[in-house]
Motif scaffolding. Sequence first.
Motif, PDB file in Angstrom:
ATOM      1  N   THR A  22      38.994  35.163  43.387  1.00 33.29           N
ATOM      2  CA  THR A  22      38.366  36.476  43.584  1.00 33.29           C
ATOM      3  C   THR A  22      39.333  37.570  43.179  1.00 33.29           C
ATOM      4  N   PHE A  31      29.553  43.307  41.116  1.00 32.47           N
ATOM      5  CA  PHE A  31      29.822  42.023  41.752  1.00 32.47           C
ATOM      6  C   PHE A  31      29.344  40.941  40.785  1.00 32.47           C
ATOM      7  N   THR A  32      30.281  40.195  40.214  1.00 29.67           N
ATOM      8  CA  THR A  32      29.954  39.194  39.200  1.00 29.67           C
ATOM      9  C   THR A  32      30.519  37.839  39.609  1.00 29.67           C
ATOM     10  N   ILE A  33      29.699  36.801  39.451  1.00 35.53           N
ATOM     11  CA  ILE A  33      30.144  35.421  39.692  1.00 35.53           C
ATOM     12  C   ILE A  33      30.038  34.654  38.379  1.00 35.53           C
ATOM     13  N   ARG A  42      24.262  32.323  42.477  1.00 37.43           N
ATOM     14  CA  ARG A  42      24.136  33.715  41.998  1.00 37.43           C
ATOM     15  C   ARG A  42      23.480  34.604  43.058  1.00 37.43           C
ATOM     16  N   LYS A  45      25.456  36.552  46.239  1.00 41.06           N
ATOM     17  CA  LYS A  45      26.036  37.904  46.246  1.00 41.06           C
ATOM     18  C   LYS A  45      25.404  38.768  47.334  1.00 41.06           C
ATOM     19  N   GLU A  46      24.081  38.688  47.467  1.00 44.18           N
ATOM     20  CA  GLU A  46      23.407  39.530  48.465  1.00 44.18           C
ATOM     21  C   GLU A  46      23.655  39.017  49.875  1.00 44.18           C
ATOM     22  N   ARG A  49      27.335  40.007  50.737  1.00 47.95           N
ATOM     23  CA  ARG A  49      27.464  41.453  50.966  1.00 47.95           C
ATOM     24  C   ARG A  49      26.933  41.829  52.352  1.00 47.95           C
ATOM     25  N   ASP A  81      28.827  30.142  49.676  1.00 43.78           N
ATOM     26  CA  ASP A  81      28.724  31.476  50.299  1.00 43.78           C
ATOM     27  C   ASP A  81      29.992  31.825  51.067  1.00 43.78           C
TER      28      ASP A  81
END
Length: 508
Positions: A22, A31-33, A42, A45-46, A49, A81
Motif C-alpha cells: 500500500t 483509490f486503485t487496486i 475491486r 474499496k468501498e 473505506r 478486505d
Amino acid sequence: MLSKVKTCVLCGLNGYEIDVETDLSGGLPNFTIVGLPDISIRESKERVRSAIKNSGFKFPVSRITVNLAPANLKKEGSQIDLPIAIGILTASKIIKNKIDEKTCIIGELSLDGKITAIDGALPMTISMLKNNFERIIIPMDNKEECGVIEKIEIIPVENLNDLVDYLNDKLLIDSYHITYDSITNIDSFTEDFSDIKGQPAMKRAVEIAAAGAHNLLLLGSPGSGKTMIARRIPTILPDLTLEESMEVTKIYSISGLLNKKGLIKKRPFRSPHHTSSRVAMAGGGSKPSPGEVSLAHYGVLFLDEIPEFPKNVLEVLRQPMEDGNISISRANGSFTFPAKFMMVASMNPCPCGYLGDPTHECSCNQGQIDKYLSKISGPLLNRVDIQLEVFPVKYDDLKDTRLEESSESIKNRIIRTRNIQQKRYKSIGIMTNSELSGKHILKYCIVNKESELLLKNAFEVLGLSARAYNKILKVSRTIADLECSDSIETKHIAEAIQYRSLDRKYWN
C-alpha cells in the motif's frame, strides 16, 4: 508512505502467499487496486473505506495505490478486505508498529468495521503453516475450524478496532487452540439398522462394503428397502480421523458449507438428485469449486435410481472411482480435488421395476429392459465391487417382533475391521482394502490352490474382466478381515464371487 501486509489467496485447495503493498502519495484523491484482482476484491474499496470511517479512524485523503503481488497470479475472494485496510492504516501511521513478516492476515470487512467469516479459512491456514508463517489473524467466526492446527498461532479478531489495538500493543488477544478430541459436533442419528426388518443378505453386503469402503450396487423391485438401508450406512461408519477430518473440512470450507461448525468429524453422506449436471457432480464453473464427488470424500456418494441419471453424468464417476481424485481443467488453470468416496447406488431391474419379482408381473418388453439397463455402461459397472439383487421383504419378517441388530453393534465390527486394515497397510499409506493396487493385491490377497481353482472357474464362466477379478480378491480380503482371519479361505472367495453375478445376468 509505503506498507506491506501478508495475506493469502486460494487456487483450488492450495493457498498462495500474497504481498499487499500500500502506497500513499500526493495528487488527487484516488483509490486503485492493481495485481489481477477479481470483482470481489475491486469492490472491497468501498467496504474498506466505510469500515475505516465507521471504526472511528480517519481515511487518508490522498492517492492510494494497493498492489497485490505477485501480479501474475489472479486473486479472488473477499478475505483481502482486512489486509488492505490494515495496509492503509499502517501507511497512514495509525498503526505504528511494523507488522511481522511471519504474520498473515485474512478476513472480510462489514461496513461497520466488523470482521466477518470467510470461505476457505482452514486451507489458507494450513498453506501458510507450510510456508513457515508463525501467526495468522483470522475472523472470530472461523476460529473453530482453524483452532486444531498446531505450530501456528491462531489470532481470532472480532472487529477492526480490536485488531488495530492488538497491532499497536494496546490489547492482548490470546491465540486460540483446541484439541480434536474436544470437538463434539457429531450429530446424533435418528435412523438405525434395527429399523430394517429381514433382508439379511442386503445387511451383510452393506456391512462388507462399509468395512472395506467398497462400491455397492443394490438392484431390486420398489419397496424392497434399498434406499432405506443406504441412508443408514452413515450410522455404521467409523468417525473421521484427524487427518481425514482436515481434508474433508478443507473441501467444505472452500465450498461455504461449514456453517460455523468447525472441523467435520462425521463422514459425509451426499445424495444428489438425478437431475444434477456434470458440473454439479464433478465440480467446476468459472471459479472451479468441488462437486458432489469431492463433497463425498471419505464418505458415501449415494445415487438413488442410478439409471435415471444422464449417462454423461455417470461417466464422470469413472476417473475418481479409480484414482481417488478428480482433475478439472479450465482456461485459467487446472485444479485437482480429492474424491475418495464409497459409491452406493440403487436401481430397479427394469422400467416398471418388477422384473424377477415373485409377487408382481413385469410389464416391460425386452427392448425396454435392454434400453433401461444400457444406461449404466460396462466400464462403470465393472468398478462396482459388490452387486446384489434385493428381493421384497416377506410378511413374516415384517411381523417379527424380535429386535434387529443395532447400528452401534455393526459399527463396532466395522471399526475393528478397519483397524486391522490400517495396521496391515501402515507402511504403504492406504487405509482400506478397496484402495489396494495390483502389486499390493499380489502381496496381501494370497489364496490357496482350491480358492485359485474356484476363481479360475468363475472368471471363465462369468466372463469376468481383470478388474472384476481384482475386485473379488479385495472383497474376499474384507470378508476375511471381518472374521479376523489372517488368510483368505475358499468360503471367503465363494461369497465374494456371489457379489459379481449381475455382470453376467444383466449386462453380458
